[in-house]
Design an enzyme around this catalytic site. Structure first.
Site, mmCIF file in Angstrom:
data_model
loop_
_atom_site.group_PDB
_atom_site.id
_atom_site.type_symbol
_atom_site.label_atom_id
_atom_site.label_comp_id
_atom_site.label_asym_id
_atom_site.label_seq_id
_atom_site.Cartn_x
_atom_site.Cartn_y
_atom_site.Cartn_z
ATOM 1 N N ASP A 75 0.740 -1.145 0.013
ATOM 2 C CA ASP A 75 0.093 0.179 0.067
ATOM 3 C C ASP A 75 0.934 1.053 -0.129
ATOM 4 O OD1 ASP A 75 -1.783 -2.224 0.735
ATOM 5 O OD2 ASP A 75 -2.906 -1.022 1.747
ATOM 6 N N HIS A 77 -1.288 4.626 -0.451
ATOM 7 C CA HIS A 77 -2.233 5.333 0.095
ATOM 8 C C HIS A 77 -1.814 6.874 0.160
ATOM 9 C CE1 HIS A 77 -5.245 2.856 1.592
ATOM 10 N NE2 HIS A 77 -4.353 1.869 1.949
ATOM 11 N N ASN A 135 -8.393 -2.732 -2.858
ATOM 12 C CA ASN A 135 -9.818 -2.308 -2.585
ATOM 13 C C ASN A 135 -10.135 -0.939 -2.450
ATOM 14 O OD1 ASN A 135 -8.206 -2.598 0.100
ATOM 15 N ND2 ASN A 135 -10.191 -1.968 0.938
ATOM 16 N N HIS A 136 -9.270 -0.040 -2.421
ATOM 17 C CA HIS A 136 -9.384 1.321 -2.579
ATOM 18 C C HIS A 136 -9.539 1.720 -4.063
ATOM 19 C CE1 HIS A 136 -9.131 3.020 1.608
ATOM 20 N NE2 HIS A 136 -8.980 1.723 1.895
ATOM 21 N N HIS A 185 -3.696 -7.866 -3.767
ATOM 22 C CA HIS A 185 -3.868 -7.030 -2.625
ATOM 23 C C HIS A 185 -4.027 -7.764 -1.638
ATOM 24 C CE1 HIS A 185 -4.385 -3.045 -0.835
ATOM 25 N NE2 HIS A 185 -5.491 -3.668 -0.423
ATOM 26 N N HIS A 259 -2.406 -4.815 2.010
ATOM 27 C CA HIS A 259 -3.737 -4.761 2.549
ATOM 28 C C HIS A 259 -3.741 -4.565 3.991
ATOM 29 C CE1 HIS A 259 -7.942 -5.039 2.373
ATOM 30 N NE2 HIS A 259 -8.230 -5.937 2.726
#
Length: 327
Positions: A75, A77, A135-136, A185, A259
């Site tokens: 990730d 982010h 998932n984002h 992920h 994740h």
């Protein structure tokens, strides 16, 4: 039916935008240089970028083959400056081959610049960088956890958010490094026994609320055997018996996934059948964790490189507080 499983789940060529002029390399290099300095592109350039990226991504498989050597990342982010630190530690693209396992946006303050840069690098060096879906990378999640609001704040409308979330539908779900290391992920699914099951999925859609595609992006390994209900409200938990059987049945040596926040940046689990990699140091600018990336050499030997947050004077204030629940 005479269909090659490698081709199932890809988009028909006729869906390619026919009136899009190929982006020239000098233009792309100019965009990348600007983005490396954390400068966002014009809205019209983002539109062109996403159109070109769709052409590249629609030819990739749901289980995208990747060759060694490659550096695997978790990730990000929206922590743009920490992505710069990652490239400093791991090497610049295209000198280093990269595989990113999703979650480029939300949480951090620079989701726009982060995802735009990674997409630009994908177009410029399509065989050197692989970007999977997390998932984002979803319309629903990004409306809650920051990316949508950031696009409104930086562009004054939701067009850029729409360009990217439409593009996210084309991202590969998983990757397979030299037929041995399976990267994704989230985790496994009770609906999936083989890699061919994944190749057969229709990925060109918003992430569903349930089912195999959802599970690949949402599931987590667990200390308990078998399948369990996920506290996240999507996907499942899966035990060592599940990962061992999946690896054995598919000729795999390892499942690499992201994740989950892990304090040292990487974490082995399930008797080394699974490794979690998290590449956002001091997650949400407050968690105090290290980040890591996994370097895999041409002999499939791996090394973990850990890193701390990039030193910086401060971060801009966000316009609203995002929910605390860590997805």
């Amino acid at each position: 039916m005479d269909t090659n499983m490698e081709d199932v789940g890809r988009v028909p060529a006729e869906l390619t935008s026919s009136n899009f002029e190929p982006t020239t390399i000098p233009t792309l290099d100019g965009w990348i240089e600007s983005l490396m300095n954390c400068k966002q592109l014009a809205e019209s350039d983002v539109q062109r970028l996403c159109e070109k990226a769709r052409e590249v991504l629609q030819d990739e498989s749901n289980v995208q083959p990747v060759k060694c050597p490659v550096t695997v990342c978790g990730d990000i982010h929206g922590q743009f400056h920490d992505l710069m630190e990652l490239f400093k530690i791991g090497g610049s693209c295209p000198d280093t081959n990269y595989l990113f396992m999703g979650d480029y946006v939300d949480r951090g303050y620079y989701s726009v610049e982060t995802v735009t840069l990674l997409v630009a690098l994908k177009i410029r060096y399509p065989n050197r960088i692989t970007i999977l879906r997390g998932n984002h990378e979803s319309r629903q999640i990004t409306q809650v956890y920051g990316f949508y609001d950031e696009c409104l704040r930086k562009y004054g409308n939701a067009n850029v958010w729409k360009y990217f979330t439409d593009l996210f539908d084309y991202l590969p779900l998983t990757a397979l490094i030299d037929n041995q290391i399976f990267c994704l992920h989230g985790g496994l699914s009770p609906s999936i026994d083989t890699l061919d099951n994944i190749r057969a999925l229709d990925r060109i859609q918003e992430v569903p609320h349930e089912g195999p595609m959802c599970d690949l992006l949402w599931s987590d390994p667990d200390d308990r055997c078998g399948w369990g209900i996920s506290p996240r409200g999507a996907g499942y938990t899966f035990g060592q018996d599940i990962s061992e059987a999946f690896n054995h049945n598919n000729g795999l040596t390892l499942i690499a996934r992201a994740h989950q926040l892990v304090m040292e940046g990487y974490n082995w689990s399930q008797d080394r059948n699974v490794v979690t990699i998290f590449s956002a140091p001091n997650y949400c600018y407050r968690c105090g964790n290290q980040a890591a990336i996994m370097e895999i050499d041409e002999h499939l030997k791996y090394t973990f490189l850990q890193f701390d947050p990039c030193p910086r004077a401060g971060e801009p204030m966000v316009s609203r507080r995002t929910p605390d629940y860590f997805l």
